[in-house]
Scaffold this motif. Sequence first.
Motif, PDB file in Angstrom:
ATOM      1  N   ALA A  40      23.385  12.932 -10.708  1.00 21.76           N
ATOM      2  CA  ALA A  40      23.632  11.485 -11.924  1.00 21.76           C
ATOM      3  C   ALA A  40      21.921  10.906 -11.901  1.00 21.76           C
ATOM      4  CB  ALA A  40      24.491  10.572 -11.398  1.00 21.76           C
ATOM      5  N   LEU A  41      21.033  11.610 -11.632  1.00 20.62           N
ATOM      6  CA  LEU A  41      19.668  11.147 -11.819  1.00 20.62           C
ATOM      7  C   LEU A  41      19.468   9.851 -11.094  1.00 20.62           C
ATOM      8  CD1 LEU A  41      19.012  12.367 -15.528  1.00 20.62           C
ATOM      9  CD2 LEU A  41      18.290  13.361 -13.262  1.00 20.62           C
ATOM     10  N   ARG A  42      20.127   9.685  -9.990  1.00 17.86           N
ATOM     11  CA  ARG A  42      19.954   8.425  -9.068  1.00 17.86           C
ATOM     12  C   ARG A  42      18.857   8.841  -7.845  1.00 17.86           C
ATOM     13  NH1 ARG A  42      26.107   7.214  -7.744  1.00 17.86           N
ATOM     14  NH2 ARG A  42      25.655   9.197  -7.116  1.00 17.86           N
ATOM     15  N   PRO A  43      17.909   7.803  -7.673  1.00 18.37           N
ATOM     16  CA  PRO A  43      17.076   8.282  -6.417  1.00 18.37           C
ATOM     17  C   PRO A  43      18.006   8.509  -5.169  1.00 18.37           C
ATOM     18  CG  PRO A  43      16.158   6.586  -7.644  1.00 18.37           C
ATOM     19  CD  PRO A  43      17.766   6.679  -8.216  1.00 18.37           C
ATOM     20  N   GLU A  44      17.686   9.445  -4.660  1.00 18.88           N
ATOM     21  CA  GLU A  44      18.095   9.987  -3.167  1.00 18.88           C
ATOM     22  C   GLU A  44      16.964  10.430  -2.151  1.00 18.88           C
ATOM     23  OE1 GLU A  44      21.111  12.785  -3.151  1.00 18.88           O
ATOM     24  OE2 GLU A  44      19.874  14.317  -3.820  1.00 18.88           O
ATOM     25  N   GLY A  45      17.442   9.977  -0.697  1.00 22.49           N
ATOM     26  CA  GLY A  45      16.632  10.703  -0.119  1.00 22.49           C
ATOM     27  C   GLY A  45      16.553  10.109   1.556  1.00 22.49           C
ATOM     28  N   ALA A  46      15.836  10.469   2.230  1.00 23.41           N
ATOM     29  CA  ALA A  46      15.871   9.682   3.523  1.00 23.41           C
ATOM     30  C   ALA A  46      14.332   9.457   4.168  1.00 23.41           C
ATOM     31  CB  ALA A  46      16.600  10.485   4.596  1.00 23.41           C
ATOM     32  N   GLY A  47      14.296   8.533   5.010  1.00 23.29           N
ATOM     33  CA  GLY A  47      12.927   8.327   5.746  1.00 23.29           C
ATOM     34  C   GLY A  47      13.123   7.352   6.861  1.00 23.29           C
ATOM     35  N   THR A  48      12.143   6.860   7.425  1.00 22.21           N
ATOM     36  CA  THR A  48      12.113   5.847   8.284  1.00 22.21           C
ATOM     37  C   THR A  48      11.544   4.612   7.986  1.00 22.21           C
ATOM     38  OG1 THR A  48      12.159   7.863   9.771  1.00 22.21           O
ATOM     39  CG2 THR A  48      11.450   5.718  10.754  1.00 22.21           C
ATOM     40  N   ALA A  49      11.901   3.373   8.512  1.00 18.96           N
ATOM     41  CA  ALA A  49      11.256   2.235   8.150  1.00 18.96           C
ATOM     42  C   ALA A  49      10.900   1.541   9.833  1.00 18.96           C
ATOM     43  CB  ALA A  49      12.222   1.158   7.402  1.00 18.96           C
ATOM     44  N   GLU A  50       9.941   0.957   9.950  1.00 17.39           N
ATOM     45  CA  GLU A  50       9.693   0.144  11.041  1.00 17.39           C
ATOM     46  C   GLU A  50       9.165  -1.056  10.737  1.00 17.39           C
ATOM     47  OE1 GLU A  50       6.742   1.930  13.515  1.00 17.39           O
ATOM     48  OE2 GLU A  50       7.360   3.978  13.482  1.00 17.39           O
ATOM     49  N   ILE A  51       9.841  -2.245  11.030  1.00 20.22           N
ATOM     50  CA  ILE A  51       9.872  -3.649  10.586  1.00 20.22           C
ATOM     51  C   ILE A  51       9.383  -4.377  11.710  1.00 20.22           C
ATOM     52  CG2 ILE A  51      10.768  -5.611   9.381  1.00 20.22           C
ATOM     53  CD1 ILE A  51      12.704  -3.595   8.309  1.00 20.22           C
ATOM     54  N   VAL A  63       3.415   0.593   3.084  1.00 22.79           N
ATOM     55  CA  VAL A  63       3.441  -0.675   4.017  1.00 22.79           C
ATOM     56  C   VAL A  63       3.161  -1.790   3.110  1.00 22.79           C
ATOM     57  CG1 VAL A  63       1.501  -1.814   5.521  1.00 22.79           C
ATOM     58  CG2 VAL A  63       1.401   0.580   5.494  1.00 22.79           C
ATOM     59  N   ILE A  64       4.364  -2.701   3.561  1.00 26.03           N
ATOM     60  CA  ILE A  64       4.426  -4.053   2.891  1.00 26.03           C
ATOM     61  C   ILE A  64       4.234  -5.136   3.704  1.00 26.03           C
ATOM     62  CG2 ILE A  64       6.159  -5.403   1.738  1.00 26.03           C
ATOM     63  CD1 ILE A  64       7.629  -2.925   0.790  1.00 26.03           C
ATOM     64  N   SER A  65       3.222  -6.016   3.327  1.00 23.38           N
ATOM     65  CA  SER A  65       3.157  -7.308   4.633  1.00 23.38           C
ATOM     66  C   SER A  65       3.158  -8.315   3.784  1.00 23.38           C
ATOM     67  CB  SER A  65       1.373  -7.006   4.954  1.00 23.38           C
ATOM     68  OG  SER A  65       1.324  -5.892   5.598  1.00 23.38           O
ATOM     69  N   TRP A  66       4.187  -9.195   4.190  1.00 25.67           N
ATOM     70  CA  TRP A  66       4.612 -10.454   3.565  1.00 25.67           C
ATOM     71  C   TRP A  66       5.165 -11.243   4.672  1.00 25.67           C
ATOM     72  CZ3 TRP A  66       8.396 -11.081  -1.014  1.00 25.67           C
ATOM     73  CH2 TRP A  66       8.409 -11.926  -1.859  1.00 25.67           C
ATOM     74  N   SER A  67       4.212 -12.016   5.236  1.00 26.31           N
ATOM     75  CA  SER A  67       4.190 -12.913   6.651  1.00 26.31           C
ATOM     76  C   SER A  67       5.622 -13.733   6.591  1.00 26.31           C
ATOM     77  CB  SER A  67       3.097 -13.891   6.586  1.00 26.31           C
ATOM     78  OG  SER A  67       3.257 -14.722   7.696  1.00 26.31           O
ATOM     79  N   PRO A  68       6.466 -13.411   7.764  1.00 21.71           N
ATOM     80  CA  PRO A  68       6.170 -12.888   8.963  1.00 21.71           C
ATOM     81  C   PRO A  68       6.548 -11.346   8.961  1.00 21.71           C
ATOM     82  CG  PRO A  68       8.167 -13.964   9.087  1.00 21.71           C
ATOM     83  CD  PRO A  68       7.706 -14.227   7.570  1.00 21.71           C
ATOM     84  N   VAL A  69       6.713 -10.754   7.861  1.00 23.91           N
ATOM     85  CA  VAL A  69       7.297  -9.399   7.955  1.00 23.91           C
ATOM     86  C   VAL A  69       6.272  -8.289   7.797  1.00 23.91           C
ATOM     87  CG1 VAL A  69       8.640  -7.441   6.716  1.00 23.91           C
ATOM     88  CG2 VAL A  69       9.723  -9.744   7.390  1.00 23.91           C
ATOM     89  N   ASP A  70       6.096  -7.348   8.483  1.00 30.67           N
ATOM     90  CA  ASP A  70       5.234  -5.840   8.470  1.00 30.67           C
ATOM     91  C   ASP A  70       6.309  -4.837   8.235  1.00 30.67           C
ATOM     92  OD1 ASP A  70       2.401  -6.924   7.844  1.00 30.67           O
ATOM     93  OD2 ASP A  70       2.811  -7.706   9.923  1.00 30.67           O
ATOM     94  N   THR A 125       0.810  -1.148   0.019  1.00 23.39           N
ATOM     95  CA  THR A 125       0.004  -0.101   0.138  1.00 23.39           C
ATOM     96  C   THR A 125       0.857   1.280  -0.201  1.00 23.39           C
ATOM     97  OG1 THR A 125      -1.837  -1.165   1.185  1.00 23.39           O
ATOM     98  CG2 THR A 125      -1.867   1.244   1.258  1.00 23.39           C
ATOM     99  N   LEU A 126       0.634   2.119  -0.836  1.00 21.99           N
ATOM    100  CA  LEU A 126       1.387   3.289  -1.174  1.00 21.99           C
ATOM    101  C   LEU A 126       0.376   4.671  -1.070  1.00 21.99           C
ATOM    102  CD1 LEU A 126       4.104   4.809  -1.795  1.00 21.99           C
ATOM    103  CD2 LEU A 126       3.459   4.378  -4.172  1.00 21.99           C
TER     104      LEU A 126
END
Length: 363
Positions: free
Chosen positions: A283-294, A264-271, A230-231
């Motif tokens: 160089a037209l490469r993706p860059e950035g920052a964020g937070t991930a909770e697993i 949100v990515i759900s793929w048992s057992p990972v959420d 989900t995005l």
Amino acid sequence: MSSSETTGPIDRAVRRRSWRRRITVFALGFGLLFAAGWTIAWQLLAMRAEAAVANFVAERRGFGDRIQHGPVRVGGFPLSVQIQTREVHWVREDGLTLLTAAAPEVIASAPMWNPLRLTLRPTSGGRASVAGTWGSITGDADAASAVIILSRQGPERIDLTLRNLDLIGPGGAVLARIDAVDASIDPAPVARSGDAAGAVPTTMTVNAHAGGVRPSGAEELPFDGPATVTLAAALRGPVDPSAGVPGLAVWRDAGGVIDVDRLVISWSPVDLVGDGTFALDAALRPEGAGTAEIQGVAETLDRLVAQGRMKPGQAALLKLAAIAASEPSADGSGHRFKAPLTVQDGTVRLGQIAIGKVRSIAD
């Protein structure tokens, strides 16, 4: 009995029959006028729709697109206007990148009572692909449709539906199978209430859900069944889709970014739940920052050990590190490992661990 007493009921019956005839004639006349008006309105709407399709094709050809299709047929009377054509092929060259799409038959339709609600539907599914020096990716869907809500200024919302989608790589190798994709795109969103003065304006928002995601080789991974994704994201800064890679460079230089409000990515057992802000580097490469909770890190490590793909000692150390960086989940079902996610200089890192590489979109 007098004659007046006998003629009274007869006169009343005659008057009733006369009123019924008048009402019947009036209803019949009104129906005929309504049918004639409806037919004329349908004809006018059909002519406008056919002209709009022809103008759109001519405009895209003027931009260099190669569009081929069979004879155009107009139908759908009386409830809708339908523009139907067969053997649709669309090709666009963008430098070294080739974009193509094809469908055996496409129907564009709008209901008479709401001509600003346009539905595009390939009757037998459709195919789209992008190819370059890096290889190619093709999307092949058994069923597809796009509902476009129009205004005088242009599209207000696009609802996209795909079913039984195959993503195919070079040589016909299946990269992933997806049961269903549902996306809602707002190409003209209102300004966000939390935006600071002078912030780069939001030019498009996307809310999408993909169910039954099965990447190639998924049976070798420590997960159960298909995944769901989900995005919710927003594009900031104007970008011209027809301008190709040069247009993306202009978008980047104007401060263009993508705000991922929720992934949100759900793929048992990972959420996994994440967010962040991303752009393109020099160089037209993706860059950035964020937070991930697993959630489900420990279970995944145990499965890797059981598969013989990780040593027990390594898994134990990673479990300790994950526990140290974890906190209880909001629903109390377990612990979530929380770490910063960064993309810089072509490397994706979760915390301090490099987990992948990204390439320039110009390659």
